[in-house]
Design a protein around this motif. Structure first.
Motif, PDB file in Angstrom:
ATOM      1  N   THR A 199      -7.071   0.514  -1.777  1.00 28.65           N
ATOM      2  CA  THR A 199      -8.437   0.575  -2.316  1.00 28.65           C
ATOM      3  C   THR A 199      -8.881   2.007  -2.568  1.00 28.65           C
ATOM      4  O   THR A 199     -10.034   2.236  -2.915  1.00 28.65           O
ATOM      5  N   SER A 200      -7.975   2.989  -2.404  1.00 32.53           N
ATOM      6  CA  SER A 200      -8.294   4.392  -2.663  1.00 32.53           C
ATOM      7  C   SER A 200      -6.988   5.150  -2.830  1.00 32.53           C
ATOM      8  O   SER A 200      -5.891   4.603  -2.628  1.00 32.53           O
ATOM      9  N   PHE A 201      -7.079   6.434  -3.198  1.00 32.91           N
ATOM     10  CA  PHE A 201      -5.880   7.248  -3.312  1.00 32.91           C
ATOM     11  C   PHE A 201      -5.148   7.349  -1.975  1.00 32.91           C
ATOM     12  O   PHE A 201      -3.916   7.313  -1.925  1.00 32.91           O
ATOM     13  N   THR A 224       2.637  -6.948  -6.646  1.00 31.73           N
ATOM     14  CA  THR A 224       1.655  -8.005  -6.866  1.00 31.73           C
ATOM     15  C   THR A 224       0.530  -7.874  -5.843  1.00 31.73           C
ATOM     16  O   THR A 224       0.690  -7.256  -4.788  1.00 31.73           O
ATOM     17  N   ALA A 225      -0.589  -8.464  -6.178  1.00 30.54           N
ATOM     18  CA  ALA A 225      -1.733  -8.437  -5.262  1.00 30.54           C
ATOM     19  C   ALA A 225      -2.740  -9.476  -5.716  1.00 30.54           C
ATOM     20  O   ALA A 225      -2.832  -9.803  -6.911  1.00 30.54           O
ATOM     21  N   ARG A 226      -3.477  -9.994  -4.764  1.00 27.70           N
ATOM     22  CA  ARG A 226      -4.630 -10.849  -5.052  1.00 27.70           C
ATOM     23  C   ARG A 226      -5.876 -10.059  -4.686  1.00 27.70           C
ATOM     24  O   ARG A 226      -5.979  -9.533  -3.581  1.00 27.70           O
ATOM     25  N   ALA A 227      -6.807  -9.962  -5.613  1.00 30.05           N
ATOM     26  CA  ALA A 227      -7.984  -9.123  -5.408  1.00 30.05           C
ATOM     27  C   ALA A 227      -9.205  -9.807  -6.001  1.00 30.05           C
ATOM     28  O   ALA A 227      -9.121 -10.909  -6.573  1.00 30.05           O
ATOM     29  N   ASP A 234     -13.124  -4.798  -7.722  1.00 27.77           N
ATOM     30  CA  ASP A 234     -12.445  -3.889  -6.799  1.00 27.77           C
ATOM     31  C   ASP A 234     -11.666  -2.829  -7.573  1.00 27.77           C
ATOM     32  O   ASP A 234     -11.231  -3.057  -8.703  1.00 27.77           O
ATOM     33  N   TYR A 235     -11.470  -1.687  -6.925  1.00 31.52           N
ATOM     34  CA  TYR A 235     -10.564  -0.657  -7.429  1.00 31.52           C
ATOM     35  C   TYR A 235      -9.234  -0.820  -6.708  1.00 31.52           C
ATOM     36  O   TYR A 235      -9.175  -0.759  -5.481  1.00 31.52           O
ATOM     37  N   LEU A 236      -8.159  -1.012  -7.471  1.00 29.27           N
ATOM     38  CA  LEU A 236      -6.837  -1.259  -6.907  1.00 29.27           C
ATOM     39  C   LEU A 236      -5.939  -0.054  -7.177  1.00 29.27           C
ATOM     40  O   LEU A 236      -5.885   0.452  -8.308  1.00 29.27           O
ATOM     41  N   THR A 280       4.538  12.254  -6.898  1.00 33.16           N
ATOM     42  CA  THR A 280       3.954  10.920  -6.787  1.00 33.16           C
ATOM     43  C   THR A 280       2.927  10.703  -7.887  1.00 33.16           C
ATOM     44  O   THR A 280       2.142  11.603  -8.207  1.00 33.16           O
ATOM     45  N   TYR A 281       2.934   9.513  -8.458  1.00 30.14           N
ATOM     46  CA  TYR A 281       1.952   9.143  -9.477  1.00 30.14           C
ATOM     47  C   TYR A 281       1.157   7.935  -8.985  1.00 30.14           C
ATOM     48  O   TYR A 281       1.723   6.990  -8.432  1.00 30.14           O
ATOM     49  N   TYR A 282      -0.145   7.996  -9.198  1.00 32.60           N
ATOM     50  CA  TYR A 282      -1.052   6.948  -8.746  1.00 32.60           C
ATOM     51  C   TYR A 282      -1.480   6.075  -9.924  1.00 32.60           C
ATOM     52  O   TYR A 282      -1.736   6.581 -11.022  1.00 32.60           O
ATOM     53  N   ILE A 283      -1.559   4.789  -9.668  1.00 35.40           N
ATOM     54  CA  ILE A 283      -2.055   3.824 -10.650  1.00 35.40           C
ATOM     55  C   ILE A 283      -3.383   3.275 -10.132  1.00 35.40           C
ATOM     56  O   ILE A 283      -3.472   2.848  -8.979  1.00 35.40           O
ATOM     57  N   ARG A 284      -4.395   3.301 -10.986  1.00 36.14           N
ATOM     58  CA  ARG A 284      -5.685   2.698 -10.622  1.00 36.14           C
ATOM     59  C   ARG A 284      -6.028   1.626 -11.644  1.00 36.14           C
ATOM     60  O   ARG A 284      -6.046   1.887 -12.847  1.00 36.14           O
ATOM     61  N   LEU A 285      -6.277   0.440 -11.164  1.00 36.25           N
ATOM     62  CA  LEU A 285      -6.605  -0.705 -12.020  1.00 36.25           C
ATOM     63  C   LEU A 285      -7.959  -1.251 -11.607  1.00 36.25           C
ATOM     64  O   LEU A 285      -8.209  -1.487 -10.414  1.00 36.25           O
TER      65      LEU A 285
END
Length: 276
Positions: A46-48, A61-64, A68-70, A153-158
Motif C-alpha cells: 500500500t506504499s513504496f 496477483t492481488a484482490r483489492a 486503494d493504491y497498490l 529496483t522499479y516500483y509499480i503503482r496502480l
C-alpha cells in the motif's frame, strides 16, 4: 584471384559474426512457456515501503478495493527495456472507471512511458481493463541531473482515478506482470554506477542451530533489496557490440590488404626503349 580470396574471407567473417550474435539474440527473448508457469506473489503493498517484490517474468496477483493504491517492485538491470502490464477485473456492476499505472525508479522518480496505454477508462459494462507501460532502456550510467532509468529496483503503482462514490470500496482482482527485452550493444554506454538503485537497508534473520532453549540461535545481518537479476547486477557487460567491433577491425584489415594489392602494380620495372 587474390581479390576473390579476400572477398571470400570477408564473407566468411561476416557469417561467423552473424552466427555468434544470433544465439545471444535468441537468449535475450523471454520464453513464453517458462514465463506463463512462473507464479508470483498474491498480495500488493500500500506504499513504496511496503511494495511487494516479484521477479521479471512472474505474474503478481492481488484482490483489492477500488480506491486503494497498490504497489509492487521488481529489479531491472542495464541494457533492459522493461514493459509493465496490468489487468484489472472489474465488478459486475460499476460506473465508468479510469485506471492508471505508474512506474518509478529506485530514487522514486516517476519514469515516462515510451508507449503503451498507461491510463484507460473502462465503460460501465466493461468486465476488465488492461494497461501497459514500456519504459526507456535502462542505462548503466547517467548524469546526476538527468532522469534516465538506471539499474536497480522499479516500483509499480496502480490505482483508479476520477471515481464515483458508488464504486469506492468495491472488490477487484488485479494481475501485474513485468518483462524486459535485452537491447544489446546499441544501449551500451561508457560508464557504470557504483551500486544499483535499490531500497534502503533491510534486515535478514539467519539461524545457525547452536543456540540454547529451542536449539537455534538467530542473528540479523543488514542486506539490500532481496531481489536482483538472475545473473547479478551489471550482468549485461557482454553485448554484440564486442562482436561487431572485432568484425569491423577484421574487415578494415582485409580492405587495407586488398587496396594495397590493387594499387602497388605488378612490381616489375617498365622496359626502356633501345638507344635511350
Amino acid at each position: 584471384m587474390r581479390i576473390t580470396r579476400l572477398l571470400g574471407a570477408a564473407l566468411l567473417t561476416l557469417g561467423l559474426a552473424a552466427a555468434a550474435v544470433a544465439p545471444a539474440a535468441a537468449d535475450s527473448s523471454p520464453s513464453p512457456g517458462a514465463s506463463e508457469d512462473a507464479a508470483g506473489p498474491t498480495r500488493a503493498g500500500t506504499s513504496f515501503r511496503t511494495a511487494t517484490e516479484f521477479e521479471q517474468g512472474q505474474t503478481a496477483t492481488a484482490r483489492a478495493s477500488v480506491g486503494d493504491y497498490l504497489y509492487w517492485s521488481f529489479p531491472a538491470d542495464a541494457g533492459q527495456r522493461p514493459t509493465v502490464r496490468a489487468t484489472v477485473k472489474l465488478p459486475e456492476t460499476h460506473a465508468a472507471e479510469t485506471w492508471r499505472v505508474d512506474v518509478y525508479d529506485g530514487l522514486r522518480r516517476r519514469q515516462a512511458c515510451q508507449y503503451g496505454a498507461q491510463t484507460r477508462t473502462a465503460p460501465a459494462d466493461a468486465a476488465s481493463v488492461e494497461l501497459a507501460c514500456v519504459l526507456r532502456t535502462v542505462r548503466a550510467w547517467s548524469e546526476p541531473w538527468a532522469n534516465d532509468p538506471l539499474p536497480g529496483t522499479y516500483y509499480i503503482r496502480l490505482t483508479a482515478v476520477n471515481l464515483s462514490a458508488s464504486d469506492l470500496g468495491q472488490s477487484v482482482d488485479v494481475e501485474v506482470r513485468a518483462d524486459s527485452k535485452d537491447m544489446g550493444g546499441a544501449a551500451a554506454v561508457d560508464g557504470s554506477l557504483a551500486e544499483p538503485l535499490v531500497p534502503g537497508i533491510a534486515l535478514r534473520t539467519e539461524t545457525d542451530g547452536e543456540g540454547d532453549g529451542d536449539g537455534e540461535e538467530k542473528s540479523s545481518s543488514a542486506v539490500l533489496a532481496a531481489l536482483e537479476p538472475e545473473d547479478g547486477w551489471t550482468s549485461g557487460w557482454w553485448s554484440d557490440r564486442w562482436v561487431w567491433t572485432a568484425v569491423g577491425g577484421a574487415l578494415a584489415s582485409l580492405a587495407g590488404v586488398a587496396g594495397y594489392r590493387l594499387t602497388r602494380g605488378s612490381g616489375r620495372p617498365s622496359r626502356v626503349p633501345p638507344g635511350v
